[in-house]
Enzyme design. Structure first.
Site, PDB file in Angstrom:
ATOM      1  N   ASP A   1      14.572  23.390 -27.892  1.00  0.00           N
ATOM      2  CA  ASP A   1      15.371  22.080 -28.350  1.00  0.00           C
ATOM      3  C   ASP A   1      16.824  22.338 -27.881  1.00  0.00           C
ATOM      4  OD1 ASP A   1      16.250  24.072 -30.338  1.00  0.00           O
ATOM      5  OD2 ASP A   1      17.026  22.480 -31.466  1.00  0.00           O
TER       6      ASP A   1
ATOM      7  N   CYS B   1       1.056  -1.257  -0.042  1.00  0.00           N
ATOM      8  CA  CYS B   1      -0.049  -0.104  -0.055  1.00  0.00           C
ATOM      9  C   CYS B   1       0.767   1.241  -0.048  1.00  0.00           C
ATOM     10  CB  CYS B   1      -0.816  -0.239   1.189  1.00  0.00           C
ATOM     11  SG  CYS B   1      -0.085  -0.096   2.712  1.00  0.00           S
TER      12      CYS B   1
ATOM     13  N   ASP C   1      17.672  26.609 -23.358  1.00  0.00           N
ATOM     14  CA  ASP C   1      16.352  26.429 -23.389  1.00  0.00           C
ATOM     15  C   ASP C   1      15.958  25.848 -22.170  1.00  0.00           C
ATOM     16  OD1 ASP C   1      15.626  28.046 -25.853  1.00  0.00           O
ATOM     17  OD2 ASP C   1      15.492  26.083 -27.004  1.00  0.00           O
TER      18      ASP C   1
ATOM     19  N   CYS D   1       3.715   1.633   2.549  1.00  0.00           N
ATOM     20  CA  CYS D   1       4.985   0.992   2.250  1.00  0.00           C
ATOM     21  C   CYS D   1       5.895   1.880   1.374  1.00  0.00           C
ATOM     22  CB  CYS D   1       4.644  -0.481   1.353  1.00  0.00           C
ATOM     23  SG  CYS D   1       3.807  -1.627   1.972  1.00  0.00           S
TER      24      CYS D   1
ATOM     25  N   ASP E   1      10.667  28.491 -29.275  1.00  0.00           N
ATOM     26  CA  ASP E   1      12.027  28.794 -29.970  1.00  0.00           C
ATOM     27  C   ASP E   1      12.076  29.022 -31.240  1.00  0.00           C
ATOM     28  OD1 ASP E   1      14.844  29.364 -29.530  1.00  0.00           O
ATOM     29  OD2 ASP E   1      15.205  27.175 -30.042  1.00  0.00           O
TER      30      ASP E   1
END
Length: 821
Positions: free
Chosen positions: A715, A121, A719, A124, A530
């Site tokens: 990319d 659960c 950035d 844990c 960008d």
């Protein structure tokens, strides 16, 4: 042999404690009984570590610890790898798996993924993470309860893998290095068990219906009492397997939620099954009263069927991500003597170094990122990018690790080792994916919990009310109220929809890393792009060929391609890519740095490069255009105009976002004039150039301060900061690794249109989730009062509740059908 008498239950594992047993541990000021020395040792370890809260927050008992060797000798095997030294980054191979080593600011660290046994659960997870956080040198410990995996980062100088495994064993959990095959075997075992439970419930339901049907259709007096009793006894015997075996998940879940004092959706289900079955057994024994065996078996079967559908959807979504982890081959064929020798040696992919030359045969996967040196072939990138069609690749082209060579053998020079390859980076992202829930799923879980409490109180009130009005129907109506309700739709259908949507997006090349992506993208008010590598290709492409003499453009392009045949320069690659087939062969090639290249073709000496190098002529100067000239004997033959071209799908993507009413912004570090022209070409009104990384970050934060929900697409390395700061962020699949690791979602296909796919997927997912929640609310608002007023009997309640769950799950599964518009 006489049976062993028992006095009470073990406080740790819940199993019976034999009379006279002396094992105990003092927890919360009381001596708690233990069934064996193993449970006693584990409980002592938990309490001594100051983690006794585990026992107050757990929802189920722990696994029994008897026989657990807390310091097994095989732990030393986990430490047998070569440890990375300062300034290096290497891999260590352990007895049962692979751990990555790296370097951080203060020394050497290691990262490992473990499979866990014994998680019961949420308590844990709490216990494991806090126990490991107290180990010296541990920097991070995260448990993904859905996959039962532990992600660890630790200081190799202060902590060893055996310390981690031993600490987990000390609190009753077994850990071992994650292996996809073993993990898959365990999942398949659980699936088969669920299917067996479903099969038994279905078989019981069909047989019980055969005995129940005559009682339904019989007129008064047409079925005598002995025959009716026989039918009921047969139904009882056929219902027992469904209740004792198939309904186990509901009873276990109900018991767990009661122990955690957090009533879950299994609780009313278990009470309904138990009450209906108990009342039926009592009526059968007495020979009078209503029996509900058909309702019980139908209820169990239909609910198990809806949960099996949900599990199948989750597994299919997870399989698309796990395929990435299995795609990188374990071995490669290294050509140590290339080009003088073609003798290939089979080596481990992890041992490849940058600069190694490898042979990739047809049908084989590329073991590491590299550049093609020899051979033309079609490459299958479907697993990495979602692109279904194989793509042609020629010498000079880059290939990512994990791509499949489909036609001809190729020779590749390794540019990144396997542990740093494109696929390895994606695997790291996959490990981050699926941890946590979006807010709408958390809200649904909270509503479901309160719903269950309210339902139980309503059932008690309905039972008391009917006892006062018509006692003979009180039990039947109360059972109908319990059975007809559907909290499952609230908690079950939301994660199913998210899993199905994620699966559809992965197949289209969109890897959702963070759980909030779909929800936040749907709410985004501003889309910030960008420029270089995002709205543009990020590499030069031939835009125009202008003949300056008697030769036509095609012939000039063939000559230029011949001169650039052996060059890896981006401009040379652009010229070779655009050249028509049939280029001649150039000899006596000679290049001058910063000027160009010259060579002999058909006895004539040609030059390709700057205007002053190829021949004297005035040249136009544009900040975003590179001009390359072809000349012979000082006479210019052609001008090649190369530029970072817009992505073909960029205009349509921008148009779609604007059509949805979202504000599109171009934010770039390039010259303002270049950014303005790009913005004008795409119809972007706000185009801001000459922005440093900190200025981009400040701009996005300013938008957020004004109440905007910002989606950022980039990319580059510069950035990374703004991607992390945005409300939701996307990195291009071909971009920098740091940008991908900072983003919430990665466009694996490197197509900008995949961003629009994500937006469409987000809109569909949120729409279907709202449909499911609305359906669940309307259904419960109608069905529960109807059952409370005695208008619906238990068997019809069972059908309605189960079909309600099935409706929302099937509705969610529609998201697996990826749509592009």
């Amino acid at each position: 042999m006489s049976a062993q008498p028992f006095a009470t239950a073990c406080y740790h594992c819940g199993l019976p404690v034999a009379v006279g047993a002396s094992w105990s541990v003092r927890i919360d000021g009381q001596a708690r009984p233990m069934c064996c020395p193993g449970c006693e040792a584990v409980a002592h370890a938990i309490v001594d570590a100051g983690l006794a809260d585990y026992y107050r927050t757990r929802s189920v008992f722990a696994e029994r610890a008897e026989g657990v060797d807390l310091v097994p000798p095989e732990l030393a095997l986990y430490d047998s790898a070569v440890v990375a030294t300062q300034g290096e980054q290497r891999e260590g191979v352990y007895a049962h798996g692979v751990y990555a080593h790296g370097v951080y600011a203060h020394g050497v660290y290691s990262h490992g993924v473990y499979s866990l046994d014994g998680i019961r659960c949420a308590a844990c997870v709490w216990l494991i993470e806090r126990r490991l956080a107290r180990l010296p040198g541990v920097r991070e410990a995260q448990v993904n309860v859905a996959t039962e995996r532990l992600h660890m980062t630790w200081d190799a100088a202060a902590c060893k893998p055996s310390d981690i495994v031993q600490a987990l064993r000390g609190i009753g959990y077994t850990a071992y290095p994650y292996e996809a095959a073993l993990h898959g075997v365990k999942q398949e075992k659980n699936r088969k068990k669920q299917f067996r439970q479903l099969f038994v419930a279905g078989l019981s339901m069909m047989q019980v219906m055969m005995y129940a049907l005559p009682a339904y259709i019989a007129d008064d007096g047409t079925m005598d009492a002995p025959m009716a009793a026989l039918m009921q006894w047969a139904s009882l015997l056929l219902t027992i397997p469904a209740v004792l075996y198939s309904a186990q998940p509901f009873f276990r879940g109900a018991w767990a939620s009661l122990r955690a004092r957090m009533p879950g959706m299994d609780l009313p289900v278990a009470i309904g099954i138990g009450a209906a079955f108990g009342a039926s057994v009592l009526a059968t024994l007495r020979g009078t009263g209503e029996v509900y065996y058909d309702s019980v078996t139908m209820f169990i079967f239909l609910l198990l069927a809806s949960r099996y559908l949900e599990m199948t959807a989750r597994r299919k979504a997870a399989r698309a991500l796990e395929d990435l982890q299995r795609a990188l081959p374990a071995a490669a064929q290294r050509l140590a003597g290339w080009p003088a020798s073609r003798q290939a040696t089979m080596v481990a992919a992890a041992s490849l170094a940058e600069g190694d030359v490898i042979l990739v045969e047809p049908g084989s996967a590329v073991a590491a990122d590299g550049v093609i040196l020899e051979g033309h072939s079609d490459i299958d990138l479907a697993l990495l990018t979602g692109e279904s069609r194989a793509q042609a690749r020629v010498p000079g082209d880059e290939l990512p690790g994990g791509a499949i060579n489909t036609t001809q053998a190729i020779v590749l020079r390794v540019t990144r080792v396997a542990s740093d390859s494109t696929l390895a980076r994606l695997v790291k992202l996959v490990e981050k994916a699926g941890q946590g829930k979006p807010r709408i799923a958390q809200w649904a879980d909270q509503v479901a919990a309160w719903f269950v409490v309210g339902l139980l109180l309503l059932t008690v009130a309905v039972f008391i009310g009917w006892q006062m009005v018509e006692p003979s129907r009180a039990w039947q109506v109360a059972i109908a109220v319990l059975v007809v309700s559907c909290p499952c739709a609230l908690s079950l259908a939301t994660p199913t929809a998210l899993a199905a949507a994620t699966d559809a997006l992965v197949r289209r090349g969109v890897l959702v890393v963070q759980p909030h992506v779909l929800e936040t993208l749907q709410r985004a008010t501003h889309i910030v792009f960008d420029k270089t590598g995002t709205l543009t290709e990020g590499r030069p492409l031939l835009r125009h060929v202008e003949p300056l003499a008697t030769l036509d453009a095609a012939r000039c392009l063939q000559l230029a391609a011949a001169l650039e045949a052996g060059s890896a320069h981006p401009l040379a690659l652009a010229i070779r890519t655009a050249a028509p087939s049939g280029a001649p062969h150039a000899t006596e090639l000679h290049s001058e740095a910063g000027q160009g290249v010259e060579g002999t073709i058909d006895g004539m000496r040609y030059r390709l490069g700057r205007d002053g190098y190829a021949g004297a002529a005035p040249a136009p100067r544009w900040p975003d255009v590179s001009n390359v000239y072809l000349g012979v004997d000082g006479v210019l033959l052609a001008r090649f105009e190369l530029a970072d071209a817009l992505r073909a799908d960029a205009p349509e993507v921008v148009r779609r976002f604007k059509a949805r009413g979202q504000t599109v912004i171009l934010l770039s570090g390039d010259d303002q004039s270049v950014v303005s022209r790009t913005g004008a070409a795409l119809g972007i009104d706000t185009a801001i150039g000459q922005q440093l990384p900190e200025q981009k970050l400040a701009y996005v934060q300013q938008l957020q301060a004004q109440g905007a929900v910002v989606a950022m697409v980039g990319d580059g390395i510069n950035d990374a900061a703004v991607l992390r700061a945005a409300d939701v962020s996307f990195a291009m699949g071909g971009g920098a690794a740091l940008a991908q690791l900072s983003a919430d979602c990665v466009l694996l296909s490197n197509r900008l249109s995949a961003l629009d796919d994500a937006a469409l997927g987000a809109a569909r997912a949120l729409r279907i989730i709202r449909q499911n929640l609305a359906w669940a609310s309307v259904y419960n608002c109608v069905a529960i009062p109807a059952a409370a007023f005695g208008l619906i009997n238990p068997w019809l309640s069972a059908a309605g509740m189960s079909l309600s769950s099935a409706v929302v799950v099937i509705n969610a599964l529609r998201l697996r059908r990826a749509r592009t518009a």
